[in-house]
Design an enzyme around this catalytic site. Structure first.
Site, PDB file in Angstrom:
ATOM      1  N   HIS A  92      44.392  38.222  24.819  1.00 14.33           N
ATOM      2  CA  HIS A  92      45.608  37.542  24.412  1.00 14.33           C
ATOM      3  C   HIS A  92      45.386  37.458  23.038  1.00 14.33           C
ATOM      4  O   HIS A  92      45.321  36.247  22.428  1.00 14.33           O
ATOM      5  CB  HIS A  92      45.833  36.303  25.143  1.00 14.33           C
ATOM      6  CG  HIS A  92      46.128  36.457  26.471  1.00 14.33           C
ATOM      7  ND1 HIS A  92      45.580  36.026  27.786  1.00 14.33           N
ATOM      8  CD2 HIS A  92      46.969  37.390  27.245  1.00 14.33           C
ATOM      9  CE1 HIS A  92      45.970  36.447  28.914  1.00 14.33           C
ATOM     10  NE2 HIS A  92      46.898  37.407  28.392  1.00 14.33           N
ATOM     11  N   HIS A 141      40.119  40.627  32.308  1.00 16.88           N
ATOM     12  CA  HIS A 141      40.850  39.573  33.630  1.00 16.88           C
ATOM     13  C   HIS A 141      40.616  40.177  34.851  1.00 16.88           C
ATOM     14  O   HIS A 141      40.839  39.429  35.697  1.00 16.88           O
ATOM     15  CB  HIS A 141      42.162  39.438  33.224  1.00 16.88           C
ATOM     16  CG  HIS A 141      42.653  39.196  31.724  1.00 16.88           C
ATOM     17  ND1 HIS A 141      43.086  40.108  30.961  1.00 16.88           N
ATOM     18  CD2 HIS A 141      42.573  37.997  30.989  1.00 16.88           C
ATOM     19  CE1 HIS A 141      43.344  39.520  29.610  1.00 16.88           C
ATOM     20  NE2 HIS A 141      42.872  38.313  29.770  1.00 16.88           N
ATOM     21  N   GLU A 144      44.155  37.027  35.487  1.00 15.19           N
ATOM     22  CA  GLU A 144      42.942  36.756  36.164  1.00 15.19           C
ATOM     23  C   GLU A 144      43.171  36.143  37.473  1.00 15.19           C
ATOM     24  O   GLU A 144      42.835  36.482  38.478  1.00 15.19           O
ATOM     25  CB  GLU A 144      42.038  35.985  35.364  1.00 15.19           C
ATOM     26  CG  GLU A 144      41.027  35.495  35.997  1.00 15.19           C
ATOM     27  CD  GLU A 144      40.128  34.081  35.587  1.00 15.19           C
ATOM     28  OE1 GLU A 144      40.015  34.124  34.432  1.00 15.19           O
ATOM     29  OE2 GLU A 144      39.770  33.205  36.304  1.00 15.19           O
TER      30      GLU A 144
END
Ligand code: SF4
Length: 290
Positions: A40, A72, A124
């Protein structure tokens, strides 16, 4: 004005490993795609794009190209779908996330309802829930525990999104037990927090106690960066979460003696260096103008 960097911050080993694996694959086998952003952090995503790693949102955008699973991780349904597409797969799932996935699978198979303390929309968490194969539920906040389904099995297992703080995970488990004790026959708590994250949070907390302003650098979508900012605010210090040096408002620095800087696990070193350099320029320029 003194500018102090946290003793532990920035790229964690899981993100570094994922980025290295993708760059290596692009170098050796040509362009590849990733299902969603690698991290991110827009700067990192752009640098990877320049090296041949393109982000796609959906499986049907892969168009036969190799695909990387990000740090993730993903659920088994996505792995099956990739198998059906018969494209080369580079799996960069962080080993710490893999451990959570394995626990979710095992506990679900043993008959536990698997509660994941985390954001249901986070990649995730969605992946970990996938491994629980319909026996998992994500809860973002301890207040939401009051609305758990009535038909939940009495054997409950609890995992956490890897980037949560220790304090919040402990409070979540305590609240779960206190509010549902009469309906729980067995409670298993697996500590799936990430050491890299907890170490960075501890370093941020220590620093926040010594300074009168904290700057936290990282993507707005980055859960661990947001949690770092939370940790700093809990220490009562003014804290600003920024993505780039351009967002620093000179007004924040007025009258400050000591400014702390920390960064999330998906924030590259160059972002931190840019922010520190900008703060040093502003400090050298004297009293800031708004
Ligand atoms: S923050 Fe922790 S769990 Fe997430 S990628 Fe980094 S090392 Fe892995």
């Amino acid at each position: 004005m003194e500018i102090i960097r946290a003793r532990d911050m920035g790229f964690c080993f899981g993100v570094r490993r994922a980025v290295d694996m993708m760059e290596e694959s692009a170098r050796q086998s040509g362009p590849l795609t990733t299902l969603g952003s690698t991290v991110h952090n827009r700067q990192v995503v752009e640098k990877l794009r320049q090296k041949g790693v393109e982000v796609v949102a959906k499986l049907d955008e892969i168009e036969g190209r190799p695909v990387a699973i990000t740090a993730h991780g993903v659920g088994p349904q996505v792995i099956d779908a990739l198998g059906r597409l018969d494209v080369p797969v580079v799996d960069t799932t962080c080993p710490i996330v893999t451990r959570s996935q394995q626990w979710a699978k095992r506990l679900a198979e043993e008959g536990f309802a698997v509660i994941v303390f985390g954001d249901p929309e986070h990649k995730e968490v969605r992946g970990v829930l996938g491994w629980a194969a319909g026996h998992g539920i994500a809860i973002a906040d301890e207040a939401d525990l009051d609305h758990l389904p009535d038909d939940l099995p009495s054997r409950i297992a609890v995992l956490s999104q890897t980037t949560h703080t220790e304090a919040r995970f402990a409070a979540f488990v305590r609240h779960l037990f206190e509010t549902r004790m009469e309906r729980i026959s067995e409670l298993r708590v697996i500590n799936t927090l990430c050491n890299a994250t907890t170490s960075q949070q501890a370093a941020a907390q220590d620093l926040a106690r010594q300074v009168d302003l904290m700057i936290v650098i990282g993507g707005r979508e980055s859960a661990n960066t947001r949690h770092l900012a939370e940790v700093c605010r809990e220490e009562g210090v003014e804290t600003h979460h920024i993505e780039t040096a351009d967002e620093i408002d000179p007004v924040w620095l007025q009258g400050r003696q000591r400014v702390g800087v920390t960064a999330g696990a998906s924030t590259p070193d160059f972002s931190v260096d840019e922010v520190v350099a900008r703060l040093e320029e502003m400090a050298a320029a004297g009293a800031p103008a708004s």
